[in-house]
Design a protein around this motif. Structure first.
Motif, PDB file in Angstrom:
ATOM      1  N   THR A  49     134.918  67.475  60.573  1.00 28.24           N
ATOM      2  CA  THR A  49     133.368  66.831  59.861  1.00 28.24           C
ATOM      3  C   THR A  49     132.420  67.665  60.275  1.00 28.24           C
ATOM      4  OG1 THR A  49     133.542  65.346  62.023  1.00 28.24           O
ATOM      5  CG2 THR A  49     134.565  64.515  60.198  1.00 28.24           C
ATOM      6  N   PHE A  50     131.294  67.691  59.431  1.00 24.52           N
ATOM      7  CA  PHE A  50     130.089  68.174  59.564  1.00 24.52           C
ATOM      8  C   PHE A  50     128.865  67.120  59.345  1.00 24.52           C
ATOM      9  CE2 PHE A  50     132.843  70.987  58.409  1.00 24.52           C
ATOM     10  CZ  PHE A  50     132.663  72.452  58.940  1.00 24.52           C
ATOM     11  N   ALA A  51     128.015  67.111  60.269  1.00 25.62           N
ATOM     12  CA  ALA A  51     126.764  66.312  59.913  1.00 25.62           C
ATOM     13  C   ALA A  51     125.420  67.269  60.299  1.00 25.62           C
ATOM     14  CB  ALA A  51     126.923  64.990  61.049  1.00 25.62           C
ATOM     15  N   LEU A  52     124.459  67.065  59.677  1.00 21.11           N
ATOM     16  CA  LEU A  52     123.269  67.843  59.787  1.00 21.11           C
ATOM     17  C   LEU A  52     122.206  67.009  59.893  1.00 21.11           C
ATOM     18  CD1 LEU A  52     121.433  68.236  56.988  1.00 21.11           C
ATOM     19  CD2 LEU A  52     123.558  69.274  56.058  1.00 21.11           C
ATOM     20  N   ASP A  53     121.103  67.591  60.273  1.00 19.86           N
ATOM     21  CA  ASP A  53     119.728  66.960  60.434  1.00 19.86           C
ATOM     22  C   ASP A  53     118.840  67.649  59.386  1.00 19.86           C
ATOM     23  OD1 ASP A  53     119.930  65.341  62.810  1.00 19.86           O
ATOM     24  OD2 ASP A  53     119.610  66.976  64.028  1.00 19.86           O
ATOM     25  N   PHE A  54     118.358  66.921  58.523  1.00 17.22           N
ATOM     26  CA  PHE A  54     117.415  67.421  57.321  1.00 17.22           C
ATOM     27  C   PHE A  54     116.359  68.034  58.074  1.00 17.22           C
ATOM     28  CE2 PHE A  54     119.600  63.911  54.839  1.00 17.22           C
ATOM     29  CZ  PHE A  54     120.458  64.973  53.991  1.00 17.22           C
ATOM     30  N   TRP A  55     115.281  69.033  57.515  1.00 21.78           N
ATOM     31  CA  TRP A  55     114.136  69.485  57.764  1.00 21.78           C
ATOM     32  C   TRP A  55     113.208  68.196  58.215  1.00 21.78           C
ATOM     33  CZ3 TRP A  55     114.754  73.235  53.511  1.00 21.78           C
ATOM     34  CH2 TRP A  55     115.014  74.745  54.088  1.00 21.78           C
ATOM     35  N   GLY A  56     112.766  68.214  59.315  1.00 24.10           N
ATOM     36  CA  GLY A  56     111.932  67.324  59.781  1.00 24.10           C
ATOM     37  C   GLY A  56     112.284  66.027  60.504  1.00 24.10           C
ATOM     38  N   PHE A  57     113.914  66.090  60.789  1.00 25.75           N
ATOM     39  CA  PHE A  57     114.495  64.912  61.573  1.00 25.75           C
ATOM     40  C   PHE A  57     115.406  65.571  62.456  1.00 25.75           C
ATOM     41  CE2 PHE A  57     113.481  63.513  56.966  1.00 25.75           C
ATOM     42  CZ  PHE A  57     113.159  62.210  57.553  1.00 25.75           C
ATOM     43  N   GLY A  58     115.520  64.846  63.580  1.00 25.61           N
ATOM     44  CA  GLY A  58     116.369  65.009  64.663  1.00 25.61           C
ATOM     45  C   GLY A  58     116.159  66.390  65.172  1.00 25.61           C
ATOM     46  N   GLU A  59     117.059  67.385  65.223  1.00 23.81           N
ATOM     47  CA  GLU A  59     116.574  68.678  66.137  1.00 23.81           C
ATOM     48  C   GLU A  59     116.401  69.770  65.200  1.00 23.81           C
ATOM     49  OE1 GLU A  59     120.013  69.346  69.278  1.00 23.81           O
ATOM     50  OE2 GLU A  59     120.313  67.147  68.990  1.00 23.81           O
TER      51      GLU A  59
END
Length: 62
Positions: A49-59
């Motif tokens: 599984t992979f999860a990302l933070d979009f630009w401007g969110f999270g890290e």
């Protein structure tokens, strides 16, 4: 923490699981990859599984 640079901007992502077909989790508005962690842990028994933070969110960079 995992990250990749796209257009000189950091995109943060996390990976849970070592094998299996990939599953990508995308957060909604005002979210981050952390919302998916319990689901990722459960799904990682059969999938990578992979999860990302979009630009401007999270890290990720703004």
């Amino acid at each position: 923490m995992s990250a990749i640079h796209i257009d000189n901007r950091l995109v943060h992502y996390e990976v849970v699981g070592r094998r299996g077909a990939p599953v990508i989790f995308l957060h909604s508005w005002l979210g981050s990859w952390r919302y998916w962690l319990p689901t990722m842990e459960h799904a990682s028994e059969r999938y990578r599984t992979f999860a990302l933070d979009f630009w401007g969110f999270g890290e990720s960079d703004r």
